[in-house]
Design an enzyme around this catalytic site. Structure first.
Site, PDB file in Angstrom:
ATOM      1  CG  ASN A   1      73.066  67.872  28.598  1.00  0.00           C
ATOM      2  OD1 ASN A   1      73.761  66.855  28.498  1.00  0.00           O
ATOM      3  ND2 ASN A   1      72.721  68.393  29.765  1.00  0.00           N
TER       4      ASN A   1
ATOM      5  CG  HIS B   1      78.113  64.992  33.533  1.00  0.00           C
ATOM      6  ND1 HIS B   1      77.034  65.406  34.270  1.00  0.00           N
ATOM      7  CD2 HIS B   1      78.959  64.369  34.412  1.00  0.00           C
ATOM      8  CE1 HIS B   1      77.201  65.048  35.531  1.00  0.00           C
ATOM      9  NE2 HIS B   1      78.361  64.415  35.645  1.00  0.00           N
TER      10      HIS B   1
ATOM     11  NE  ARG C   1      77.802  72.978  37.576  1.00  0.00           N
ATOM     12  CZ  ARG C   1      77.281  71.799  37.239  1.00  0.00           C
ATOM     13  NH1 ARG C   1      78.064  70.733  37.109  1.00  0.00           N
ATOM     14  NH2 ARG C   1      75.992  71.684  37.028  1.00  0.00           N
TER      15      ARG C   1
ATOM     16  NE  ARG D   1      75.375  70.557  29.922  1.00  0.00           N
ATOM     17  CZ  ARG D   1      75.451  70.542  31.242  1.00  0.00           C
ATOM     18  NH1 ARG D   1      75.132  71.630  31.942  1.00  0.00           N
ATOM     19  NH2 ARG D   1      75.859  69.454  31.879  1.00  0.00           N
TER      20      ARG D   1
ATOM     21  CE  LYS E   1      75.397  64.026  29.084  1.00  0.00           C
ATOM     22  NZ  LYS E   1      74.029  64.416  29.507  1.00  0.00           N
TER      23      LYS E   1
ATOM     24  CG  PHE F   1      65.674  61.906  35.351  1.00  0.00           C
ATOM     25  CD1 PHE F   1      67.039  61.999  35.097  1.00  0.00           C
ATOM     26  CD2 PHE F   1      65.151  62.616  36.423  1.00  0.00           C
ATOM     27  CE1 PHE F   1      67.863  62.775  35.884  1.00  0.00           C
ATOM     28  CE2 PHE F   1      65.972  63.405  37.220  1.00  0.00           C
ATOM     29  CZ  PHE F   1      67.335  63.480  36.951  1.00  0.00           C
TER      30      PHE F   1
END
Length: 596
Positions: free
Chosen positions: A566, A569, A536, A556, A461, A508
């Protein structure tokens, strides 16, 4: 008190070519036990040798030696063989060879040759004209000598430009494609020794491209090179004896006439050598995507900046192999074996339990096909789960062979009694309870079969800094992922919808879009076996605070700020991964194999 008599060494140790050549100067008979580093000399014959030396060597006519085939060019034909091989040298000429620890035959050969030497020395007989045993033909010997030379390695630097990275050209340029494609670096025979992904600074661009600084469009060129990620590759041409190859059209006058049985004339391919990587890139029309630096001073400068540990890394030969614990061993001694594997310096990259089919078991056990117990072995191999492993270590193939020992318990007790084959022998079958790839090529085939690669989407991110990005990429690689595609992009709402389509109707979601609009994201295709679950797991819980409690080493937990920011993704399912990757990268990637 009289001092203890010092024991004289039974066998001279020969572990390089010069020592071999010196050994051949011995007068009389020298019996040489040829062995592999991973298997060791044949201990079963040492009692016989000691007895013969005591009985026959009063005139110092009999000598014994052990020679490591791995490091001696002359013994190259005997590499990768576990069966003991005994050579008999008379005054520097190899006159006989015996395969296997056949004590009566070896004993007879030694006695006969010693008696001959004594009769010759006493003038009772003329020396026979032995036919010398040829260990290798001249081509093999020359190849071995060439490979043993410490040839200077030639390197080039390739910089794949940001525009090429964004448009997905990176994979096309540097990796293998379909059979028959010739516009790729690896397909041309070059070797990518190291690579890094970096956003170049303006200072670096001006320094690296100083040779074109006087060109009119240079000032426009600089921002193009600093506006995204570049790939920096260190590429080897191989040594001067073995440069990369290219295909050319053969000379029609030199073509062979077809035989009477040929229905169609096949034009032979003539292979010539590429002079340089620059030549190859230009001929394949890749120059607009990739710049090449071959000046050694500039190459060294780039290596020092981006690959400071390159020299030490290239001296280590890391090898990936496939290993397997058979069902009985897996059931009874799994943890003991895994502890030994790790203590021996192997890194376990991947592991999985698998119940083999009969066909798979027969393939892995083909060396036992002619044994009486083969049917029982196949029944045993399919009776329950085995543990398949992918292991990584420097010189991993030879280390693993030496660690586990020969295929059968009988051989292991003779050649390598300290091996895992002997340590973990099972009463049910007289075989090695561990399996290992026979070659690096076989290892890659087996890994692809038992650990089929899977793709998942990874996204870093905008709030993550450039330094943190690089740290995350390092973590991804350390976890065994390959980054097969990557691009930096400021995600539009439409692009974000393609990635977050599962939550775009949630309240959201507008907050997610706001976070993604703060700057460019780094979008990646991550590839490895079980990629979706492993990614993950590496990411950790969605909430970084929860991650610090449950998975403190996760990405994260380390780099996340809150649930929205966080850090990373990833896709949740195979279908989601494929759908998202195809939409974002606009080119279909190979489908994920079905999970076994």
């Amino acid at each position: 008190m009289a001092g203890k008599k010092r024991e004289i060494q039974l066998q001279a140790v020969i572990n390089n070519q010069s020592m071999w050549d010196e050994m051949l100067q011995n007068k009389g008979l020298t019996v040489i036990d040829v062995y592999q580093a991973w298997c060791g000399p044949c201990k079963a014959m040492q009692t016989l040798f000691r007895k013969l030396k005591n009985e026959l060597n009063e005139d110092e006519i009999l000598h014994f030696a052990v020679a490591e085939a791995d490091n001696i060019v002359t013994l190259q034909p005997f590499r990768d063989k576990c069966e003991p091989i005994f050579l008999f040298s008379v005054n520097g000429k190899i006159v006989a060879k015996i395969n296997g620890a056949n004590a009566p035959l070896v004993n007879k050969k030694i006695v006969d040759l010693v008696n001959e030497e004594r009769k010759i020395a006493a003038g009772e007989m003329v020396r026979p004209q032995y036919n010398e045993i040829l260990l290798a033909d001249s081509d093999t010997e020359n190849a071995g000598e060439a490979s043993s030379e410490n040839l200077e390695q030639l390197y080039s630097i390739a910089i794949i430009k940001p525009e090429a990275v964004v448009t997905g050209k990176t994979v096309e340029i540097k990796r293998k494609g379909d059979i028959g494609e010739q516009n790729l670096i690896i397909n041309a025979g070059f070797v990518i020794e190291a690579e890094a992904k970096r956003v170049l600074t303006e200072e670096q661009v001006r320094d690296f491209y100083s040779r074109i600084a006087d060109q009119p469009d240079f000032e426009d060129f600089v921002p193009l090179m600093t506006n995204g990620i570049s790939y920096i590759l260190v590429i080897s041409q191989g040594n001067k004896q073995d440069p990369p190859w290219k295909e050319t059209v053969p000379n029609p006058e030199s073509e062979l006439e077809p035989s009477e049985n040929q229905h169609e004339m096949v034009t032979p391919t003539v292979m010539e050598k590429w002079d340089s990587l620059q030549d190859y890139i230009e001929r394949q029309h890749l120059s607009e995507f990739c710049d090449i630096e071959e000046n050694m001073a500039n190459v060294n400068k780039v290596i020092d900046i981006f690959f400071p540990d390159f020299k030490s890394i290239t001296s280590i030969k890391l090898e990936r192999i496939m290993a397997l614990l058979r069902p009985d061993l897996f059931k009874k001694k799994k943890e003991d074996v895994l502890n030994i594997i790790q203590d021996e310096g192997f890194k376990i990259l991947m592991q999985r339990q698998i119940v083999l089919s009969e066909e798979e078991a027969q393939t892995l056990c083909k060396e036992y096909k002619n044994e009486d117990y083969f049917e029982n072995l196949i029944e045993n191999m399919t009776s329950g789960p085995s543990l398949a492993l992918v292991l990584l270590r420097d010189n991993g193939l030879q280390h693993w062979k030496k660690l586990i020992g020969p295929n059968t318990l009988e051989e292991a007790k003779e050649c390598l009694p300290e091996s895992l084959c002997v340590q973990f022998a099972m009463e049910s079958l007289p075989i090695n309870q561990l399996y290992g790839s026979v070659s690096l090529e076989a290892a890659e085939r087996e890994i692809q079969y038992f650990f089929p690669p899977q793709n998942t989407l990874g996204l870093i991110k905008p709030h993550v800094t450039q330094e943190q990005r690089e740290e995350i990429i390092d973590l991804i690689k350390e976890a065994g992922f390959e980054i097969t595609q990557m691009k930096e992009v400021l995600l539009t709402e439409d692009q974000a919808d393609k990635i977050y389509f599962k939550i775009k109707k949630r309240d959201f979601y507008k907050d997610v879009l706001e976070v993604l609009s703060e700057g460019p994201s780094l979008v990646m295709v991550l590839t490895k076996w079980n990629a979706i679950s492993d990614w993950r797991r590496l990411m950790g819980p969605i909430d970084p605070d929860e991650g610090k409690l449950l998975s403190p080493d996760s990405i994260r937990a380390t780099y996340g700020k809150n649930v929205l920011r966080n850090a990373v993704h990833g896709s949740s399912t195979v279908h989601e991964a494929m759908e998202t990757i195809n939409k974002i990268f606009e080119e279909a990637v190979p489908e994920n194999p079905e999970q076994n």
